[in-house]
Design a protein around this motif. Structure first.
Motif, PDB file in Angstrom:
ATOM      1  N   LYS A   2       0.848  -1.199   0.000  1.00 28.77           N
ATOM      2  CA  LYS A   2       0.000   0.000   0.000  1.00 28.77           C
ATOM      3  C   LYS A   2       0.886   1.253   0.000  1.00 28.77           C
ATOM      4  CE  LYS A   2      -4.330  -1.524   0.549  1.00 28.77           C
ATOM      5  NZ  LYS A   2      -4.205  -2.929   0.259  1.00 28.77           N
ATOM      6  N   ASP A  82      -2.742   4.943  -1.713  1.00 27.64           N
ATOM      7  CA  ASP A  82      -3.926   4.158  -1.334  1.00 27.64           C
ATOM      8  C   ASP A  82      -4.512   4.690  -0.036  1.00 27.64           C
ATOM      9  OD1 ASP A  82      -3.576   1.947  -3.337  1.00 27.64           O
ATOM     10  OD2 ASP A  82      -1.661   1.792  -2.268  1.00 27.64           O
ATOM     11  N   ARG A 104     -10.327   6.061   3.003  1.00 22.87           N
ATOM     12  CA  ARG A 104      -8.876   5.815   2.980  1.00 22.87           C
ATOM     13  C   ARG A 104      -8.070   6.979   3.560  1.00 22.87           C
ATOM     14  NH1 ARG A 104      -6.666   6.949  -2.543  1.00 22.87           N
ATOM     15  NH2 ARG A 104      -8.285   8.048  -3.663  1.00 22.87           N
ATOM     16  N   GLN A 187      -3.591  -3.554   6.277  1.00 24.40           N
ATOM     17  CA  GLN A 187      -3.907  -4.978   6.098  1.00 24.40           C
ATOM     18  C   GLN A 187      -5.406  -5.211   5.950  1.00 24.40           C
ATOM     19  OE1 GLN A 187      -2.001  -6.142   9.715  1.00 24.40           O
ATOM     20  NE2 GLN A 187      -0.112  -6.832   8.714  1.00 24.40           N
ATOM     21  N   GLY A 188      -6.178  -4.123   5.960  1.00 25.53           N
ATOM     22  CA  GLY A 188      -7.626  -4.244   5.802  1.00 25.53           C
ATOM     23  C   GLY A 188      -8.357  -4.447   7.113  1.00 25.53           C
ATOM     24  N   ASP A 189      -7.648  -4.278   8.228  1.00 29.19           N
ATOM     25  CA  ASP A 189      -8.254  -4.489   9.544  1.00 29.19           C
ATOM     26  C   ASP A 189      -8.703  -3.141  10.103  1.00 29.19           C
ATOM     27  OD1 ASP A 189      -8.906  -4.996  12.159  1.00 29.19           O
ATOM     28  OD2 ASP A 189      -6.999  -5.946  12.685  1.00 29.19           O
ATOM     29  N   ARG A 190     -10.005  -2.952  10.175  1.00 31.28           N
ATOM     30  CA  ARG A 190     -10.533  -1.680  10.695  1.00 31.28           C
ATOM     31  C   ARG A 190     -11.108  -1.842  12.090  1.00 31.28           C
ATOM     32  NH1 ARG A 190     -12.428   1.822   5.575  1.00 31.28           N
ATOM     33  NH2 ARG A 190     -10.825   1.050   4.195  1.00 31.28           N
TER      34      ARG A 190
END
Ligand code: GAR
Length: 196
Positions: A2, A82, A104, A187-190
């Motif tokens: 990213k 990103d 983002r 890593q896409g962990d929110r």
């Protein structure tokens, strides 16, 4: 991998903490550090680390916030990030700019949100007699210092604290919290992270 753009207005200690975390197996790398203040000390520090920098001085734009943001967005988009991290970026952003980077863009704020949106957070915490203070990383939405909370870190308030000593204690936690949240976000962990 990213790509991360970081927006600053001042010394950039949070920016450096983010930059220094993005090495090795980290899922992101810094691609731009940009500031609304050409004199921002953080720009020099980013340059010294070999990161591309840009300054879009807000002052010549005077009251034309949209034109300032268009110039800033052009700079940001040229770097193809990103993720955009606001790290001590002290300009209020319009909904149009925020929409462009919806989902983002992250911000760090020196209070335990939803308490003390805006400025002078530490003085306000002391005035209220709070026994703890801290910082919050959140997704940026159109409301000031609002948006889903991604992480918080807490520190005790000491009886002899001034706004300055409290700010310094919170800042050391900011330097831990923001890199930790960015790594997870990349890593896409929110999910929410709490540090104490
Ligand atoms: C930090 O404490 C950050 O939380 C705060 O400005 C400081 C910047 O320090 N941000 C805000 O108040 C945003 N509203 P730094 O330039 O050393 O990272």
């Amino acid at each position: 991998m990213k790509r991360v753009a970081i927006l600053i207005s001042g010394g950039g200690s949070n920016m450096l903490a983010l930059v220094d975390s993005m090495t090795g197996d980290h899922p992101a790398r810094p691609v731009l550090v940009a500031s609304n203040d050409p004199q921002a000390g953080g720009l020099r520090k980013a340059e010294a680390r070999g990161i591309p920098t840009a300054a879009v001085d807000h002052r010549p734009f005077d009251t034309d916030r949209a034109a300032f943001e268009a110039a800033l967005a052009e700079c940001i988009d040229a770097a193809g990030p990103d993720i955009i991290c606001l790290a001590g970026f002290m300009r209020i952003l319009t909904p149009g700019f925020i929409d462009r980077y919806a989902g983002r863009m992250l911000n760090i704020h020196p209070s335990l949100l939803p308490k003390y949106r805006g400025l002078h957070t530490h003085a306000r915490a002391l005035e209220a007699g709070d026994t703890e203070a801290g910082c919050t990383v959140h997704e940026v939405t159109a409301e000031l210092d609002d948006g889903p909370i991604l992480g918080q870190a807490r520190v005790p308030v000491r009886p002899d604290d001034t706004a300055g000593t409290l700010a310094a204690r919170v800042l050391t936690m900011e330097h831990r919290l923001y890199p930790a949240v960015l790594r997870r976000f990349a890593q896409g962990d929110r999910s929410r992270l709490d540090l104490a």
